[in-house]
Design an enzyme around this catalytic site. Structure first.
Site, mmCIF file in Angstrom:
data_model
loop_
_atom_site.group_PDB
_atom_site.id
_atom_site.type_symbol
_atom_site.label_atom_id
_atom_site.label_comp_id
_atom_site.label_asym_id
_atom_site.label_seq_id
_atom_site.Cartn_x
_atom_site.Cartn_y
_atom_site.Cartn_z
ATOM 1 N N GLU A 27 -17.279 108.917 39.736
ATOM 2 C CA GLU A 27 -17.439 110.362 39.921
ATOM 3 C C GLU A 27 -18.734 110.858 39.252
ATOM 4 O O GLU A 27 -19.470 111.658 39.817
ATOM 5 C CB GLU A 27 -16.215 111.079 39.339
ATOM 6 C CG GLU A 27 -16.222 112.546 39.618
ATOM 7 C CD GLU A 27 -14.835 113.110 39.877
ATOM 8 O OE1 GLU A 27 -13.867 112.332 40.035
ATOM 9 O OE2 GLU A 27 -14.723 114.338 39.921
ATOM 10 N N ASP A 50 -8.737 113.302 34.273
ATOM 11 C CA ASP A 50 -8.056 113.274 35.572
ATOM 12 C C ASP A 50 -7.773 111.845 36.028
ATOM 13 O O ASP A 50 -6.684 111.529 36.516
ATOM 14 C CB ASP A 50 -8.899 114.000 36.625
ATOM 15 C CG ASP A 50 -9.192 115.429 36.213
ATOM 16 O OD1 ASP A 50 -8.492 115.949 35.328
ATOM 17 O OD2 ASP A 50 -10.130 116.025 36.772
ATOM 18 N N ASP A 58 -11.875 116.936 27.018
ATOM 19 C CA ASP A 58 -12.059 115.483 27.268
ATOM 20 C C ASP A 58 -13.510 115.047 27.076
ATOM 21 O O ASP A 58 -13.783 114.045 26.420
ATOM 22 C CB ASP A 58 -11.482 115.046 28.623
ATOM 23 C CG ASP A 58 -12.072 115.712 29.844
ATOM 24 O OD1 ASP A 58 -12.870 116.664 29.695
ATOM 25 O OD2 ASP A 58 -11.729 115.282 30.975
ATOM 26 N N LEU A 91 -5.979 120.396 41.089
ATOM 27 C CA LEU A 91 -4.924 119.429 40.768
ATOM 28 C C LEU A 91 -5.442 117.996 40.890
ATOM 29 O O LEU A 91 -4.676 117.041 41.004
ATOM 30 C CB LEU A 91 -3.706 119.646 41.685
ATOM 31 C CG LEU A 91 -3.059 121.036 41.582
ATOM 32 C CD1 LEU A 91 -1.887 121.159 42.550
ATOM 33 C CD2 LEU A 91 -2.602 121.331 40.152
HETATM 34 C C1 GLA Z 1 -11.849 118.961 35.372
HETATM 35 C C2 GLA Z 1 -12.515 117.658 34.935
HETATM 36 C C3 GLA Z 1 -11.830 117.062 33.716
HETATM 37 C C4 GLA Z 1 -11.672 118.099 32.605
HETATM 38 C C5 GLA Z 1 -11.102 119.400 33.151
HETATM 39 C C6 GLA Z 1 -11.086 120.485 32.131
HETATM 40 O O1 GLA Z 1 -10.567 118.710 35.832
HETATM 41 O O2 GLA Z 1 -12.477 116.716 35.988
HETATM 42 O O3 GLA Z 1 -12.546 115.932 33.273
HETATM 43 O O4 GLA Z 1 -12.890 118.315 31.946
HETATM 44 O O5 GLA Z 1 -11.814 119.863 34.281
HETATM 45 O O6 GLA Z 1 -10.194 120.194 31.122
#
Ligand code: GLA
Length: 388
Positions: free
Chosen positions: A165, A177, A41, A130
């Site tokens: 965040e 997320d 991402d 999660l």
């Molecule tokens: C965490 C971060 C996301 C992403 C994942 C890895 O969940 O919050 O933004 O980078 O790690 O895919």
């Protein structure tokens, strides 16, 4: 990791206990698992998460004095803050920092944020990878937008929650997320282009295919996860600069060997190889799902895990053990999901094999003396929503 249907009732009860009043409404937002597309991402690439039936619920009402108070069922704390604390990123710390961060991001985007009293309760386990933090951000954001009648379309909300965040809490995460918590649909995985934020809802009906997704909490301690995440992100940005592209998303899979040959050391080559091949695996997974060939995505999931283990170096013995044991027991594919260094493993299994696969993982853990894992089967749930 079991879903308590009464999480909304618990949020209401928390509200009544804290403020002696009934809330004006309740807003829910889910945790997520990422089917595939890890650490892509923040490289402007592709991801394919889906929302979990585990949710965070915020019960809320406007607060006429224009300040914010939030209580958490989980910690039993009540935290109050006003405009001064909101204006100073990092000032409100811990879980309440995500709430203050959302207020900060809304104000920074020019919105008149209503003061509010909030009570939150959650079924999303903390520290299991999660996205409990994105669920909290999304539930609070949705509540404040509705309470204030703010003009903020759903597609613009993830970026705002991500800013909360990144800038208020200080975690350099990507946009996956928050997008999952806000934009997912029941029965679908969310195919997200993290550069354009264009989404496509990909049908992911496991029941019809006779399949299940087993989510196994590896129960491994999250050691150094924050520093390692930031280090991976920095390596990717350095590699993009060395290759003269805006982001690693701009390295096509067919040009990977040429790109690798232009990089100075083996470690950075492996980081790039993970990101470029992972983007391609997301595209391949989406193509299979569009064709209704759900069973066939298993090999891509397993390849993603190998890439995270061998090239991106973000797995730990517990998750590698869980993946191996799940595959040995007949899972069609298995991988760690989320940021890494612990967290959860997902396994795609024939529905009638879910218990056997989970049992095999437990046995492998027992043999190695690891803390026993927990597991649940999940189906894609909806994103953030007002409950009443
Ligand atoms: C965490 C971060 C996301 C992403 C994942 C890895 O969940 O919050 O933004 O980078 O790690 O895919």
């Amino acid at each position: 990791m079991t879903a308590h249907p009464d999480v909304a009732a618990r949020a209401t009860a928390g509200f009544q206990r804290a403020y002696g009043d009934t809330p004006a409404g309740r807003w829910a937002a889910p945790g997520r698992v990422n089917l595939i597309g890890e650490h892509t991402d923040y490289n402007d690439g592709f991801v394919l998460p889906f929302a979990l039936p585990l949710r965070t619920v915020a019960a809320a009402a406007p607060h006429p004095d224009g300040t914010w108070t939030v209580c958490s069922e989980l910690t039993g704390e009540t935290v109050a803050f006003g405009a001064d604390e909101v204006a100073a990123p990092g000032r409100v710390t811990g879980w309440a920092g995500y709430v203050a961060g959302v207020v900060w991001a809304l104000r920074a985007a020019g919105h008149r944020v209503p003061g509010a009293r909030l009570a939150v309760a959650s079924d999303v386990p903390l520290g299991a990878g999660l996205s409990s933090s994105a669920a909290l951000e999304a539930a609070v954001l949705t509540a404040l937008v509705d309470l204030g009648g703010l003009d903020l379309p759903a597609e613009h909300r993830p970026r705002l929650a991500q800013r909360a965040e990144n800038h208020y809490v200080g975690a350099p995460t990507g946009i996956m997320d928050q997008s999952a918590a806000i934009r997912c649909r029941a029965g679908h995985a969310l195919f997200l282009d993290c550069r354009t934020e264009r989404v496509e809802h990909i049908p992911f009906d496991l029941g019809v295919a006779g399949l299940a997704v087993l989510v196994i909490d590896s129960r491994s301690p999250h050691r150094h996860a924050d520093g390692e995440y930031a280090a991976r992100r920095a390596s990717c940005e350095k590699a993009a600069a060395l290759l003269g592209v805006p982001a690693l998303r701009d390295v096509p899979a067919v040009d990977l060997d040429d790109a690798l040959a232009r990089l100075p050391d083996d470690e950075i080559r492996r980081r790039v190889r993970h990101v470029v091949t992972e983007d391609q695996r997301v595209l391949d997974t989406v193509a299979l799902l569009r064709d209704g060939r759900t069973r066939h995505i298993g090999a891509l999931l397993t390849a993603s895990h190998a890439s995270m283990r061998d090239d991106f170096a973000i797995t730990v013995p517990q998750v590698d053990t869980a993946v191996e044991a799940a595959l040995d027991a007949g899972a069609l594919g298995a991988r760690m999901t989320g940021g890494g260094f612990g967290g959860c493993v997902l396994a795609l299994v024939e529905a009638d094999r879910a218990d056997a696969v989970a049992g095999a993982v437990e046995a492998a853990y027992a043999e190695r003396g690891f803390t026993a894992p927990t597991h649940t089967t999940v189906a894609p749930a909806p994103g953030a929503t007002r409950l009443d």
